[in-house]
Design a protein around this motif. Structure first.
Motif, short mmCIF file in Angstrom:
data_model
loop_
_atom_site.label_atom_id
_atom_site.label_comp_id
_atom_site.label_asym_id
_atom_site.label_seq_id
_atom_site.Cartn_x
_atom_site.Cartn_y
_atom_site.Cartn_z
N LEU A 39 25.58 37.31 38.98
CA LEU A 39 26.75 37.95 39.58
C LEU A 39 28.02 37.22 39.14
N PRO A 40 29.13 37.95 38.97
CA PRO A 40 30.37 37.30 38.57
C PRO A 40 30.94 36.47 39.72
N LEU A 41 31.66 35.43 39.37
CA LEU A 41 32.31 34.58 40.36
C LEU A 41 33.77 35.01 40.52
N ALA A 42 34.35 34.63 41.63
CA ALA A 42 35.76 34.92 41.90
C ALA A 42 36.43 33.65 42.40
N LEU A 43 37.74 33.63 42.28
CA LEU A 43 38.55 32.53 42.80
C LEU A 43 39.26 33.01 44.06
N LEU A 44 39.31 32.15 45.05
CA LEU A 44 40.02 32.42 46.29
C LEU A 44 41.28 31.58 46.31
N GLU A 45 42.43 32.23 46.39
CA GLU A 45 43.70 31.51 46.44
C GLU A 45 43.93 30.98 47.85
N ASP A 46 44.22 29.69 47.96
CA ASP A 46 44.37 29.03 49.26
C ASP A 46 45.44 29.69 50.13
N ASP A 47 46.63 29.86 49.61
CA ASP A 47 47.76 30.32 50.42
C ASP A 47 47.63 31.76 50.89
N THR A 48 47.12 32.63 50.02
CA THR A 48 47.09 34.05 50.34
C THR A 48 45.71 34.57 50.71
N GLU A 49 44.68 33.78 50.44
CA GLU A 49 43.28 34.20 50.60
C GLU A 49 42.97 35.43 49.76
N PHE A 50 43.67 35.55 48.63
CA PHE A 50 43.48 36.65 47.70
C PHE A 50 42.36 36.29 46.73
N LEU A 51 41.50 37.25 46.40
CA LEU A 51 40.39 37.03 45.47
C LEU A 51 40.73 37.52 44.08
N TYR A 52 40.37 36.72 43.09
CA TYR A 52 40.56 37.06 41.69
C TYR A 52 39.21 37.04 41.00
N LEU A 53 38.83 38.13 40.37
CA LEU A 53 37.64 38.15 39.54
C LEU A 53 37.96 37.36 38.28
N VAL A 54 37.04 36.51 37.84
CA VAL A 54 37.29 35.61 36.71
C VAL A 54 36.52 36.09 35.49
N VAL A 55 37.26 36.29 34.38
CA VAL A 55 36.63 36.74 33.14
C VAL A 55 37.04 35.83 31.98
N THR A 56 36.27 35.93 30.91
CA THR A 56 36.56 35.20 29.67
C THR A 56 37.55 36.02 28.84
N PRO A 57 38.09 35.44 27.76
CA PRO A 57 39.01 36.21 26.91
C PRO A 57 38.42 37.50 26.33
N ASP A 58 37.10 37.59 26.23
CA ASP A 58 36.49 38.83 25.76
C ASP A 58 36.09 39.74 26.92
N HIS A 59 36.63 39.44 28.12
CA HIS A 59 36.50 40.25 29.34
C HIS A 59 35.09 40.33 29.90
N LYS A 60 34.29 39.31 29.65
CA LYS A 60 32.97 39.20 30.26
C LYS A 60 33.09 38.25 31.45
N PRO A 61 32.21 38.38 32.45
CA PRO A 61 32.29 37.47 33.59
C PRO A 61 32.24 36.00 33.14
N ALA A 62 33.10 35.18 33.72
CA ALA A 62 33.19 33.76 33.35
C ALA A 62 32.29 32.91 34.23
N THR A 63 31.11 33.43 34.54
CA THR A 63 30.19 32.74 35.45
C THR A 63 29.81 31.36 34.92
N GLU A 64 29.39 31.27 33.69
CA GLU A 64 28.97 29.97 33.15
C GLU A 64 30.14 29.00 33.04
N GLU A 65 31.30 29.50 32.66
CA GLU A 65 32.47 28.65 32.51
C GLU A 65 32.94 28.10 33.86
#
Length: 76
Positions: free
Chosen positions: A16-42
């Motif tokens: 499953l892809p990972l996401a980042l949670l922003e501390d101040d806003t509690e907003f979620l960002y889906l994280v991808v690599t430059p070729d737009h694949k999930p950045a799970t390993e990174e």
């Protein structure tokens, strides 16, 4: 945070892809690599840690995505 670490590690291990949670806003960002694949390993080594991310922000179809160029542990 730490209370969700085991769940996030399990999700990443299952592909499953990972996401980042922003501390101040509690907003979620889906994280991808430059070729737009999930950045799970990174991002796997940063699970449940605060990080600083540099990259390109994209929005569309109800998603906010960050194309990660650089990730570093956040300074305290």
């Amino acid at each position: 945070g730490a209370e969700h670490k085991a769940c996030a590690e399990s999700a990443a291990a299952s592909g499953l892809p990972l996401a980042l949670l922003e501390d101040d806003t509690e907003f979620l960002y889906l994280v991808v690599t430059p070729d737009h694949k999930p950045a799970t390993e990174e991002m796997r080594s940063y699970i449940a840690q605060r990080v600083q991310v540099q990259g390109k922000l994209m929005e569309g179809n109800g998603l906010t995505i960050i194309e990660v160029e650089e990730v570093n542990p956040a300074s305290s």
